[in-house]
Design a protein around this motif. Structure first.
Motif, short mmCIF file in Angstrom:
data_model
loop_
_atom_site.label_atom_id
_atom_site.label_comp_id
_atom_site.label_asym_id
_atom_site.label_seq_id
_atom_site.Cartn_x
_atom_site.Cartn_y
_atom_site.Cartn_z
N MET A 1 0.98 -1.12 -0.06
CA MET A 1 0.17 0.02 0.09
C MET A 1 0.69 1.26 -0.07
O MET A 1 0.28 2.37 0.29
N LEU A 2 2.11 1.23 -0.22
CA LEU A 2 3.02 2.46 -0.42
C LEU A 2 3.54 2.98 0.80
O LEU A 2 3.87 3.73 0.90
N PHE A 3 3.38 1.91 2.05
CA PHE A 3 3.82 2.12 3.30
C PHE A 3 5.58 2.39 3.23
O PHE A 3 5.97 3.18 4.07
N ASP A 4 6.07 1.85 2.25
CA ASP A 4 7.37 1.88 2.24
C ASP A 4 8.18 3.20 1.65
O ASP A 4 9.37 3.70 1.38
N LEU A 5 7.09 3.88 0.92
CA LEU A 5 7.66 5.34 0.46
C LEU A 5 7.21 6.50 1.39
O LEU A 5 6.33 6.42 2.31
N THR A 6 7.95 7.61 1.15
CA THR A 6 7.79 8.87 1.84
C THR A 6 6.31 9.53 1.22
O THR A 6 6.06 9.03 0.10
N GLY A 7 5.91 10.38 2.00
CA GLY A 7 4.77 11.38 1.54
C GLY A 7 5.18 11.92 0.25
O GLY A 7 4.29 11.80 -0.79
N LEU A 44 14.05 16.18 -6.44
CA LEU A 44 12.92 15.55 -7.37
C LEU A 44 13.72 14.34 -7.99
O LEU A 44 12.95 13.17 -7.77
N TYR A 45 14.67 14.32 -8.66
CA TYR A 45 15.33 13.13 -9.44
C TYR A 45 15.77 12.07 -8.68
O TYR A 45 15.30 11.07 -8.97
N PRO A 46 16.39 12.19 -7.64
CA PRO A 46 16.59 10.81 -6.74
C PRO A 46 15.22 10.19 -6.27
O PRO A 46 15.37 8.87 -6.03
N ASN A 47 14.36 10.99 -6.17
CA ASN A 47 13.06 10.58 -5.73
C ASN A 47 12.13 9.76 -6.65
O ASN A 47 11.72 8.76 -6.44
N LEU A 48 12.40 10.40 -7.86
CA LEU A 48 11.91 9.77 -9.01
C LEU A 48 12.84 8.38 -9.41
O LEU A 48 12.11 7.38 -9.86
N ASP A 49 13.88 8.37 -9.32
CA ASP A 49 14.88 7.25 -9.42
C ASP A 49 14.48 6.17 -8.63
O ASP A 49 14.44 5.12 -8.82
N ASP A 53 13.40 2.49 -9.40
CA ASP A 53 14.19 1.40 -8.98
C ASP A 53 13.40 0.34 -8.09
O ASP A 53 13.62 -0.72 -8.06
N ASN A 54 12.12 0.69 -7.60
CA ASN A 54 11.27 0.07 -6.73
C ASN A 54 10.05 -0.59 -7.61
O ASN A 54 9.08 -1.06 -7.19
#
Length: 96
Positions: A1-7, A44-49, A53-54
């Motif tokens: 459910m995307l709990f592994d991601l930041t807001g 932005l770009y590290p978070n898009l990456d 990656d996931n």
């Protein structure tokens, strides 16, 4: 459910889902317009990456300098699960 991601990463998924194969710049502009404030490229770009990656987002080339981003099947599935969970929480139907 995307709990592994930041807001922020979840919000990026929602922004990407509302656009058709946006460039990173288009994601940035839409995010800034909808949420206010400036997003630095270094954020932005590290978070898009990370989303790429996931397996939540596909990254491809529009031209030699520009990439596009698009939700994968997994990304769409996880966003749908998240929306369902949020709706259950709001209506008091969530189970633990």
């Amino acid at each position: 459910m995307l709990f592994d991601l930041t807001g922020f990463q979840r919000d990026l998924l929602y922004v990407i889902s509302g656009l058709e194969r946006p460039s990173g710049q288009e994601v940035k502009e839409r995010f800034e317009r909808d949420f206010g404030g400036e997003i630095k490229h270094g954020r932005l770009y590290p978070n898009l990456d990370h989303l790429v990656d996931n397996g939540y987002v596909e990254k491809g080339r529009l031209d030699r300098r520009t990439n596009y981003y698009q939700l994968t099947h997994l990304g769409r599935q996880k966003l749908d699960e998240r929306r369902d969970w949020e709706n259950q929480i709001q209506t008091g139907q969530a189970t633990g």
